[in-house]
Write an enzyme that holds these catalytic residues in place. Structure first.
Site, PDB file in Angstrom:
ATOM      1  N   GLY A   1       0.875  -1.173   0.000  1.00  0.00           N
ATOM      2  CA  GLY A   1       0.000   0.000   0.000  1.00  0.00           C
ATOM      3  C   GLY A   1       0.907   1.215   0.000  1.00  0.00           C
ATOM      4  O   GLY A   1       1.184   1.814   1.040  1.00  0.00           O
TER       5      GLY A   1
ATOM      6  N   GLU B   1     -13.556   4.312   5.334  1.00  0.00           N
ATOM      7  CA  GLU B   1     -13.207   3.330   6.373  1.00  0.00           C
ATOM      8  C   GLU B   1     -14.286   3.265   7.467  1.00  0.00           C
ATOM      9  O   GLU B   1     -14.034   2.761   8.548  1.00  0.00           O
ATOM     10  CB  GLU B   1     -11.840   3.696   6.977  1.00  0.00           C
ATOM     11  CG  GLU B   1     -10.691   3.551   5.976  1.00  0.00           C
ATOM     12  CD  GLU B   1      -9.302   3.852   6.558  1.00  0.00           C
ATOM     13  OE1 GLU B   1      -9.154   4.919   7.176  1.00  0.00           O
ATOM     14  OE2 GLU B   1      -8.403   3.023   6.401  1.00  0.00           O
TER      15      GLU B   1
ATOM     16  N   LYS C   1      -7.306   6.070  19.090  1.00  0.00           N
ATOM     17  CA  LYS C   1      -7.252   6.769  17.802  1.00  0.00           C
ATOM     18  C   LYS C   1      -8.549   6.544  17.012  1.00  0.00           C
ATOM     19  O   LYS C   1      -9.049   7.456  16.349  1.00  0.00           O
ATOM     20  CB  LYS C   1      -6.037   6.311  16.978  1.00  0.00           C
ATOM     21  CG  LYS C   1      -5.905   7.152  15.727  1.00  0.00           C
ATOM     22  CD  LYS C   1      -4.543   7.216  15.124  1.00  0.00           C
ATOM     23  CE  LYS C   1      -4.530   8.271  14.023  1.00  0.00           C
ATOM     24  NZ  LYS C   1      -3.823   7.821  12.828  1.00  0.00           N
TER      25      LYS C   1
HETATM   26  P1  NAD Z   1      -4.035   5.691   0.287  1.00  0.00           P
HETATM   27  O1  NAD Z   1      -5.351   5.345  -0.298  1.00  0.00           O
HETATM   28  O2  NAD Z   1      -3.334   6.915  -0.165  1.00  0.00           O
HETATM   29  O3  NAD Z   1      -3.011   4.466   0.077  1.00  0.00           O
HETATM   30  C1  NAD Z   1      -3.388   3.123   0.024  1.00  0.00           C
HETATM   31  C2  NAD Z   1      -2.699   2.509  -1.201  1.00  0.00           C
HETATM   32  O4  NAD Z   1      -2.903   1.105  -1.164  1.00  0.00           O
HETATM   33  C3  NAD Z   1      -3.248   3.031  -2.521  1.00  0.00           C
HETATM   34  O5  NAD Z   1      -2.204   3.600  -3.287  1.00  0.00           O
HETATM   35  C4  NAD Z   1      -3.842   1.789  -3.190  1.00  0.00           C
HETATM   36  O6  NAD Z   1      -3.642   1.777  -4.597  1.00  0.00           O
HETATM   37  C5  NAD Z   1      -3.077   0.673  -2.511  1.00  0.00           C
HETATM   38  N1  NAD Z   1      -3.795  -0.616  -2.473  1.00  0.00           N
HETATM   39  C6  NAD Z   1      -4.905  -0.907  -1.762  1.00  0.00           C
HETATM   40  N2  NAD Z   1      -5.260  -2.197  -1.934  1.00  0.00           N
HETATM   41  C7  NAD Z   1      -4.355  -2.736  -2.766  1.00  0.00           C
HETATM   42  C8  NAD Z   1      -4.159  -4.058  -3.314  1.00  0.00           C
HETATM   43  N3  NAD Z   1      -4.956  -5.092  -3.028  1.00  0.00           N
HETATM   44  N4  NAD Z   1      -3.123  -4.239  -4.145  1.00  0.00           N
HETATM   45  C9  NAD Z   1      -2.277  -3.223  -4.434  1.00  0.00           C
HETATM   46  N5  NAD Z   1      -2.404  -1.967  -3.937  1.00  0.00           N
HETATM   47  C10 NAD Z   1      -3.422  -1.726  -3.116  1.00  0.00           C
HETATM   48  O7  NAD Z   1      -4.243   5.702   1.865  1.00  0.00           O
HETATM   49  P2  NAD Z   1      -3.359   6.439   2.985  1.00  0.00           P
HETATM   50  O8  NAD Z   1      -3.855   7.811   3.166  1.00  0.00           O
HETATM   51  O9  NAD Z   1      -1.922   6.193   2.723  1.00  0.00           O
HETATM   52  O10 NAD Z   1      -3.828   5.627   4.279  1.00  0.00           O
HETATM   53  C11 NAD Z   1      -3.423   4.295   4.522  1.00  0.00           C
HETATM   54  C12 NAD Z   1      -3.889   3.927   5.937  1.00  0.00           C
HETATM   55  O11 NAD Z   1      -3.194   4.750   6.890  1.00  0.00           O
HETATM   56  C13 NAD Z   1      -5.375   4.194   6.199  1.00  0.00           C
HETATM   57  O12 NAD Z   1      -5.883   3.252   7.105  1.00  0.00           O
HETATM   58  C14 NAD Z   1      -5.396   5.575   6.844  1.00  0.00           C
HETATM   59  O13 NAD Z   1      -6.540   5.796   7.639  1.00  0.00           O
HETATM   60  C15 NAD Z   1      -4.122   5.471   7.682  1.00  0.00           C
HETATM   61  N6  NAD Z   1      -3.527   6.768   7.990  1.00  0.00           N
HETATM   62  C16 NAD Z   1      -3.309   7.682   6.998  1.00  0.00           C
HETATM   63  C17 NAD Z   1      -2.722   8.894   7.296  1.00  0.00           C
HETATM   64  C18 NAD Z   1      -2.449   9.928   6.222  1.00  0.00           C
HETATM   65  O14 NAD Z   1      -2.067  11.052   6.575  1.00  0.00           O
HETATM   66  N7  NAD Z   1      -2.568   9.618   4.935  1.00  0.00           N
HETATM   67  C19 NAD Z   1      -2.369   9.185   8.626  1.00  0.00           C
HETATM   68  C20 NAD Z   1      -2.563   8.206   9.608  1.00  0.00           C
HETATM   69  C21 NAD Z   1      -3.149   6.996   9.273  1.00  0.00           C
END
Ligand code: NAD
Length: 307
Positions: free
Chosen positions: A7, A268, A183
């Protein structure tokens, strides 16, 4: 350490850059073709909050393409995508691979236990943030931290020091489940309510009954936590919310659920309020606020998807 980031989206890419800069061998796994193509051709573009823009060259590929053995796989899909990701990367998980999930929400550990031995699992919560603005392009602000814990018998210390070598500010938690619920409590307030009120975090915080609504949601979560043996400190969550709503902190931001809704994506919600509401049904405890918020967000997902 040989590390795969499963991811490689907003947060996965930020963590990946930090680990690579610290000398770890990092590979990203992602399924978004345009994102992989942009990074493979031009590198990952990172806009920093000091105004600088930098390029990083990190191999990123699909689950089908990736091969080899990894000491650590960091799972950073959105929570509803975790199960599919673990199915897709089954061939690179050996009995020596450790898997650390940093995705938000509840239920991640149960999903991981379907795929790997409990002694391979580490779970964490993170306050690092990042925004994906275009394929191959992220914007990062501020610093963050990670609390993590091994769920079974794994030795988490080498992983903590590997991540700390990259400045990820990691501490070993004695009760990560409580930290995850804490969280999830914050996210169960800010994520759906900013969507439903069409407000940023500061606007929500200033709304007349914003804090009352927060308490309605959190009191239910506390009640279900007691039945699950998990202490939910509502006062501590309210204190964190009071800090987050300040414009100099997160006040000017829109939470990720707001951004997902605007992009017509699934949210989510089933792993936040929806998860708590489901636990309520299992314990025969009414969770009207969390149940209603979940249904309203699903309705909003449908509306935005058809626009
Ligand atoms: P995002 O959607 O930007 O990234 C997820 C990535 O996973 C995407 O690029 C998607 O293409 C890839 N993906 C998903 N399923 C896949 C699969 N089966 N095969 C291949 N690729 C796949 O999400 P994010 O913002 O990076 O968040 C990720 C997690 O972290 C979430 O649970 C979010 O709540 C948590 N989080 C995010 C942040 C933030 O600032 N972005 C902060 C804290 C926590």
């Amino acid at each position: 350490m040989k590390i795969a980031i499963a991811g490689f989206g907003a947060l996965g890419a930020r963590v990946g850059v930090m680990l690579q800069q610290a000398g770890h061998e990092v590979t990203g796994i992602d399924g978004w073709a345009a994102h992989i193509a942009a990074i493979s051709t031009d590198g990952l573009t990172v806009h920093q909050d000091d105004g600088a823009t930098k390029k990083y060259y990190i191999p990123v590929m699909t689950a089908k393409e990736i091969d080899g053995k990894f000491d650590l796989i960091i799972l950073l899909t959105k929570t509803p995508q975790l199960d599919m990701m673990l199915t897709d990367i089954k061939h690179i998980i050996t009995k020596n691979t450790k898997l650390l999930v940093l995705s938000n929400g509840l239920g991640n550990i149960e999903v991981m236990e379907k795929h790997v031995n409990r002694n391979q699992i580490l779970a964490g919560v993170t306050l690092w943030t990042s925004e994906l603005i275009n394929p191959g392009e992220i914007r990062v602000t501020g610093t963050g931290s990670i609390k993590l814990q091994a769920i079974g018998e794994a030795n988490a210390k080498p992983i903590v020091s590997a991540l700390n070598k990259a400045g990820l500010n990691v501490t070993l938690s004695q009760n990560v489940i409580e930290a995850i619920w804490h969280k999830a409590g914050i996210n169960s307030v800010l994520n759906p309510l900013t969507v439903l009120l069409d407000a940023n975090i500061a606007e929500f915080g200033m709304a007349g009954n914003g804090m009352d609504l927060s308490l309605n949601i959190l009191d239910e979560i506390k009640k279900i936590g007691e039945l699950e043996g998990i202490n939910v400190d509502v006062n501590a969550i309210m204190k964190d919310l009071a800090l987050l709503i300040r414009p100099e902190n997160a006040g000017n931001h829109y939470p990720s659920m707001y951004q997902d809704i605007k992009a017509g994506k699934h949210t989510e919600i089933d792993f936040l309020n929806g998860y708590f509401a489901k636990l309520g049904s299992e314990h025969d405890v009414a969770m009207p606020f969390n149940a209603l918020v979940t249904r309203l967000i699903h309705a909003k997902e449908d509306i935005e998807r058809t626009k």
